[in-house]
Design an enzyme around this catalytic site. Structure first.
Site, PDB file in Angstrom:
ATOM      1  N   ASP A  74      -3.683  -4.536  -5.860  1.00 27.41           N
ATOM      2  CA  ASP A  74      -3.112  -5.855  -5.555  1.00 27.41           C
ATOM      3  C   ASP A  74      -2.501  -6.469  -6.812  1.00 27.41           C
ATOM      4  O   ASP A  74      -2.822  -6.087  -7.936  1.00 27.41           O
ATOM      5  CB  ASP A  74      -4.157  -6.796  -4.937  1.00 27.41           C
ATOM      6  CG  ASP A  74      -5.376  -7.029  -5.821  1.00 27.41           C
ATOM      7  OD1 ASP A  74      -5.836  -6.075  -6.476  1.00 27.41           O
ATOM      8  OD2 ASP A  74      -5.868  -8.179  -5.873  1.00 27.41           O
ATOM      9  N   GLU A 136      -8.680  -7.345  -6.218  1.00 27.77           N
ATOM     10  CA  GLU A 136      -9.282  -7.531  -7.542  1.00 27.77           C
ATOM     11  C   GLU A 136      -8.944  -8.905  -8.070  1.00 27.77           C
ATOM     12  O   GLU A 136      -9.771  -9.589  -8.659  1.00 27.77           O
ATOM     13  CB  GLU A 136      -8.761  -6.454  -8.506  1.00 27.77           C
ATOM     14  CG  GLU A 136      -9.468  -6.448  -9.876  1.00 27.77           C
ATOM     15  CD  GLU A 136      -8.869  -7.396 -10.907  1.00 27.77           C
ATOM     16  OE1 GLU A 136      -9.531  -7.640 -11.919  1.00 27.77           O
ATOM     17  OE2 GLU A 136      -7.750  -7.913 -10.718  1.00 27.77           O
TER      18      GLU A 136
END
Ligand SMILES: [Zn+2]
Length: 389
Positions: A74, A136
């Protein structure tokens, strides 16, 4: 399939706009298909809504734990940022590759994937595991179910390399973080009768003052660890709201605070101390005026700190692979703390710099990408060396 370079793969990865709030499944499908062309099977770990997944794959002997190469898929949003190049397409300019996630941290994932054809052709003494997560950037969420699953296997993972951007210097630690919200519910009344109400803002102020006392205590020299900057655990309140008008005793006040904790300090003790102070000192006074008042603490997010010994096997190996013994710590958090907590010795070392991360016109230099490719080639040489046990 023609062999793709790390740069080719990076161009593909950047084109998937995997902002944390959105799905990463198209990117994960690309990686899974890519690995499949080399005969590498992937395991996916989905979130509850099945909109995102982490990917885990093993190359080499499957009956033992090896080195985990870890990265998050991400990226942070580009909303409100002034980009002069497209954020979700790779642009090369003056030796730099621009795009959201080039530094943080698709550059590393691209290098790992580019090394796969060589990994599968090598007789690895221990396996290489690929662990690519989601979410994350919003609290290291996606890696947790994958780690929980891995913990149940009878594999003693030897070590983990997290490829967050450190300009390929080995990073052995970072602080942990705990973010909390505190809600104070008092009792409203006309401000002329203030003592008959319970002023939520004033009680919140006392709680914040208590946090200041705890912070001052943690800053004492006996708690210092000079590997970190600042060398002690810190606490700060970053957001507060409460009150409606000056002539009303405020019924509600809410504030958010965070603890940035040295790895050996449990940030949750701060929340416990605050809770005890609230229960023993403040609530009796509040409830003496009005029974229906309270102070509620809620955890918003947390990740543990990372600290790996300089003389550990993983530190020595990664230092030799990246050809730098400039061991350091970083201010930003990583999933490394969770691997560390799971008992897997971890070092953070990846291409690019966090100076470019999260900013407009994020980039990784072609030189850094090439050096990361070399680092992974050295890893293959190490893992195929008969002396490696
Ligand atoms: Zn990152």
């Amino acid at each position: 399939m023609n062999r793709l370079t790390s740069r080719d793969i990076l161009a593909r990865l950047i084109a998937f706009p995997t902002v944390s709030r959105d799905s990463n499944l198209a990117l994960i499908a690309f990686i899974r298909d890519y690995l499949a062309t080399y005969g590498v099977e992937s395991e996916l770990f989905y979130n509850e809504e099945k909109t995102k997944a982490s990917l885990f794959a093993t190359i080499g002997p499957e009956d033992q734990g090896g080195i985990i190469l870890s990265g998050h898929t991400d990226v942070v949003p580009v909303d409100g940022q002034q980009w002069t190049v497209p954020a979700f397409a790779l642009t090369e300019q003056d030796g730099k590759l621009y795009g959201r996630g080039t530094a943080d941290m698709k550059g590393f994932i691209a290098c790992v994937l580019a090394a796969v054809p060589d990994l599968v052709q090598s007789s690895l003494r221990w396996p290489v595991h690929l662990a690519f997560s989601y979410d994350e950037e919003v609290g290291c969420l996606g890696v947790r179910p994958m780690l929980a699953n891995l913990a149940q296997r009878d594999l003693a993972f030897k070590m983990c390399l997290i490829g967050e951007p450190t300009q390929l210097k080995p990073v052995l630690g970072h602080k942990g973080k705990l973010a909390m919200r505190c809600q104070v519910k008092g009792a409203a009344c006309h401000s002329a009768y203030a003592p008959y109400g319970v002023n939520a803002i004033e009680y919140a102020a006392q709680l914040i003052g208590k946090l200041g006392e705890i912070a001052a205590e943690r800053a004492q020299p006996q708690y210092h660890d000079s590997r970190f900057d600042p060398p002690f655990s810190t606490i700060q309140t970053g957001l507060i709201q409460g009150g409606r008008a000056l002539n009303i005793v405020p019924e509600e006040c809410e504030f958010d605070f965070e603890v940035r904790a040295l790895p050996d300090f449990d940030a949750k003790t701060v929340a416990h101390t605050l809770q005890t102070y609230a229960e023993q000192e403040l609530l009796p006074k509040m409830r003496a005026v009005q029974a229906d008042t309270h102070i509620v603490l809620e955890e918003l997010s947390a990740y543990p700190g990372l600290v790996t010994a300089k003389d550990s096997e993983v530190a020595a190996l990664i230092a030799s692979l990246c050809e730098s013994e400039e061991f350091g710590t970083v201010a930003f958090g990583t999933e490394g703390g969770l691997f560390h907590q799971a008992g897997i010795p971890t070092v953070v070392c990846g291409p690019g710099s966090m100076d470019q991360g999260h900013k407009p016109d994020e980039f990784v230099s072609i030189e850094q990408l090439a050096r990361c490719d070399q680092m992974l080639q050295r890893l293959i040489i190490y893992l195929t060396n008969p002396k490696t046990t």
